[in-house]
Design a protein around this motif. Structure first.
Motif, short mmCIF file in Angstrom:
data_model
loop_
_atom_site.label_atom_id
_atom_site.label_comp_id
_atom_site.label_asym_id
_atom_site.label_seq_id
_atom_site.Cartn_x
_atom_site.Cartn_y
_atom_site.Cartn_z
N MET A 366 6.31 6.95 -8.49
CA MET A 366 5.91 5.55 -8.57
C MET A 366 4.39 5.41 -8.54
O MET A 366 3.81 4.58 -9.26
N ALA A 367 3.71 6.22 -7.71
CA ALA A 367 2.25 6.16 -7.65
C ALA A 367 1.63 6.55 -8.99
O ALA A 367 0.63 5.96 -9.43
N TYR A 368 2.23 7.54 -9.66
CA TYR A 368 1.73 7.94 -10.98
C TYR A 368 1.94 6.83 -12.01
O TYR A 368 1.03 6.51 -12.80
N LEU A 369 3.13 6.23 -12.00
CA LEU A 369 3.42 5.18 -12.98
C LEU A 369 2.57 3.94 -12.75
O LEU A 369 2.18 3.26 -13.70
N LYS A 370 2.27 3.64 -11.50
CA LYS A 370 1.45 2.46 -11.20
C LYS A 370 -0.04 2.73 -11.35
O LYS A 370 -0.84 1.79 -11.31
N GLY A 371 -0.43 4.00 -11.45
CA GLY A 371 -1.84 4.32 -11.56
C GLY A 371 -2.56 4.43 -10.24
O GLY A 371 -3.79 4.36 -10.19
N ASP A 372 -1.80 4.59 -9.15
CA ASP A 372 -2.41 4.67 -7.82
C ASP A 372 -2.47 6.10 -7.27
O ASP A 372 -2.96 6.29 -6.15
N LEU A 373 -1.96 7.08 -8.01
CA LEU A 373 -1.85 8.43 -7.46
C LEU A 373 -3.21 9.01 -7.10
O LEU A 373 -3.38 9.61 -6.04
N ARG A 374 -4.18 8.82 -7.97
CA ARG A 374 -5.51 9.35 -7.71
C ARG A 374 -6.12 8.72 -6.47
O ARG A 374 -6.79 9.39 -5.68
N ARG A 375 -5.91 7.44 -6.32
CA ARG A 375 -6.47 6.72 -5.17
C ARG A 375 -5.77 7.14 -3.88
O ARG A 375 -6.42 7.36 -2.85
N MET A 376 -4.45 7.26 -3.89
CA MET A 376 -3.70 7.58 -2.69
C MET A 376 -3.88 9.03 -2.27
O MET A 376 -3.70 9.37 -1.10
N TRP A 377 -4.22 9.90 -3.23
CA TRP A 377 -4.25 11.33 -2.94
C TRP A 377 -5.35 11.71 -1.94
O TRP A 377 -5.18 12.59 -1.12
N SER A 378 -6.50 11.03 -2.01
CA SER A 378 -7.62 11.41 -1.17
C SER A 378 -8.32 10.18 -0.59
O SER A 378 -8.91 9.39 -1.34
N GLU A 379 -8.23 10.00 0.71
CA GLU A 379 -8.92 8.95 1.46
C GLU A 379 -8.78 7.56 0.82
O GLU A 379 -9.78 6.96 0.41
N PRO A 380 -7.58 7.04 0.73
CA PRO A 380 -7.42 5.74 0.05
C PRO A 380 -7.95 4.57 0.86
O PRO A 380 -8.20 3.50 0.30
N PHE A 381 -8.17 4.74 2.17
CA PHE A 381 -8.60 3.61 3.01
C PHE A 381 -10.09 3.64 3.31
O PHE A 381 -10.56 2.92 4.18
N HIS A 382 -10.85 4.49 2.64
CA HIS A 382 -12.27 4.63 2.97
C HIS A 382 -13.01 3.35 2.64
O HIS A 382 -12.91 2.81 1.55
N ALA A 383 -13.77 2.86 3.58
CA ALA A 383 -14.42 1.55 3.44
C ALA A 383 -15.57 1.56 2.44
O ALA A 383 -15.95 0.52 1.91
N LYS A 384 -16.15 2.75 2.16
CA LYS A 384 -17.29 2.78 1.27
C LYS A 384 -16.90 2.49 -0.18
O LYS A 384 -17.72 2.07 -0.98
N ALA A 385 -15.64 2.76 -0.52
CA ALA A 385 -15.18 2.49 -1.88
C ALA A 385 -15.02 0.99 -2.07
O ALA A 385 -14.31 0.34 -1.33
N SER A 386 -15.67 0.46 -3.02
CA SER A 386 -15.66 -0.99 -3.22
C SER A 386 -14.37 -1.42 -3.90
O SER A 386 -13.65 -0.63 -4.50
N THR A 387 -14.10 -2.70 -3.80
CA THR A 387 -12.91 -3.25 -4.43
C THR A 387 -12.97 -3.13 -5.95
O THR A 387 -11.97 -2.89 -6.61
N SER A 388 -14.17 -3.26 -6.51
CA SER A 388 -14.29 -3.15 -7.97
C SER A 388 -13.92 -1.75 -8.44
O SER A 388 -13.27 -1.60 -9.48
#
Length: 414
Positions: A366-388
């Motif tokens: 599901m993460a792959y199909l939604k396009g979230d796999l890359r984000r979830m794989w490594s530090e998805p909650f890091h605050a430095k990454a902006s919303t954009s």
């Protein structure tokens, strides 16, 4: 002839119904319901703790750098990193061997430590109920106990009830009280332990799958006994009995207390009372940590971007399916498969052998199909990454997702 045929048909049908009932009896239904409720409750308690810490940071101590929803203001929250995830199955194996070879020497100490941890965990489980009961009659002011710290009335009430329950369990050894303490341990572990990324989740659950399979299926070939089953089912001496013998209090003092089955598992009797259904708390806590992670990610994604269309031709309905619900359904199917396998083979089964694939694989897909796999794989909650940046990663097309999947395969092989 017709009557004989009907009689044979009735007996065959009765056997099939009896067999189906034996596969899913009351003990199995209780195990299913309780384990799922514990995971859901523990995950939402964890999310609620993160939200409270986030509100405290906004009101008093804003943190410029750090992690989103990681609860850094609460020192009791522990985050598992990659190294810990790799070595945790090894540490669990060493502990299992110590309990297997030296159980008689360490059982009293282990029982006391387990009772102390269960007391604290069950007090945490009771705390919301005690807060609800004490809210109308007293303010939430903390009472000082000197060097012990400051506590609210609800905290004192929950701890007192927990101590009372543990004492009754030590005196009676009843399975229902043991289950209550095990439930507290499950909820506390899910609420206070964090998986920071999908990479750590895969490392931890894959290692524990190998650990579970080895000690259930292959330990008998090396140690001439099923190490996992023996340690899980071996009762410990009651500390009261040991204390009475050490102090020579007489043959009648403390000798009528039962041996204790430690709260490292949930047990439920069948409707006939002929057997118990057993599920280790590790089979609840470890998948529960994954479900807690995806629930936090669902909440993070909702706060960061709301409903955003996925890449390619993904439908809006797929985007609305949460990772938490998908993984929870996978856990249920995996638990059902493990139950059927144990009934068919009439032997103990490593539950993680079924739970890990049925939770991880749907989540990764599901993460792959939604396009979230890359984000979830490594530090998805890091605050430095902006919303954009988060939105840009989710809007990337299938060409971007291929190297992402390749990175996932390389990380798994390593």
């Amino acid at each position: 002839m017709t009557g004989l045929s009907l009689g044979i048909l009735f007996k065959i049908t009765q056997k099939k119904v009896t067999r189906a009932y034996s596969l899913v009896d009351s003990s199995q239904v209780s195990t299913f319901l309780i384990s799922i409720l514990l995971i859901v409750y523990g995950s939402f308690r964890s999310l609620n703790m993160d939200c409270e810490n986030q509100e405290k940071d906004k009101d008093g101590n804003p943190i410029a750098t750090g992690s989103f929803n990681n609860g850094n203001t609460n020192n009791s929250i522990q985050t598992i990193d990659s190294t810990q995830a790799l070595f945790l199955p090894i540490g669990a194996s060493v502990s299992l061997l110590v309990m297997f070879f030296f159980f008689d020497s360490v059982q009293v100490v282990f029982t006391i430590c387990t009772a102390v941890l269960a007391t604290i965990a069950f007090a945490f489980l009771l705390l919301p109920m005690c807060q609800y009961l004490t809210r109308p009659c007293s303010p939430q002011n903390k009472i000082s106990f000197g060097c012990c710290g400051r506590f609210t009335l609800a905290e004192l009430l929950s701890f007192s009830l927990s101590v009372m329950l543990v004492l009754i369990w030590v005196l009676t050894g009843h399975w229902l009280l043991m289950d209550a303490l095990a439930m507290g341990l499950c909820v506390a572990m899910i609420a206070f332990v964090r998986l920071p990324s999908l990479k750590v989740s895969c490392l931890l659950l894959s290692g524990l799958l190998i650990y579970d399979v080895f000690w259930v299926f292959f330990s008998a070939y090396i140690f001439n006994s099923n190490v996992m089953v023996k340690v899980a089912t071996q009762p410990a001496e009651n500390p009261i009995d040991v204390l009475s013998r050490k102090l020579h209090l007489g043959p009648g003092m403390g000798r009528d207390v039962p041996r204790l089955s430690l709260p490292g598992k949930l047990v439920f009797p069948s409707s006939t009372g002929s057997h118990f259904s057993m599920l280790g708390i590790g089979d609840i806590v470890m998948p529960g940590l994954l479900l807690c992670f995806v629930l936090r990610y669902d909440n993070y994604k909702k706060q960061a971007s709301g409903e955003v269309p996925g890449p390619g031709n993904m439908s809006g309905r797929m985007q609305r399916v949460s990772y938490f619900h998908c993984t929870l359904i996978g856990y249920f199917v995996g638990l059902l498969t493990a139950t059927v396998a144990s009934r068919i083979h009439r032997a103990a089964q490593p539950a993680l052998l079924y739970l890990v694939p049925f939770t991880l694989l749907p989540l990764l897909t599901m993460a792959y199909l939604k396009g979230d796999l890359r984000r979830m794989w490594s530090e998805p909650f890091h605050a430095k990454a902006s919303t954009s940046r988060f939105l840009e990663e989710r809007k990337e097309g299938a060409l971007t997702m291929r190297p992402c999947c390749h990175h996932f395969m390389l990380s798994t092989d390593l």
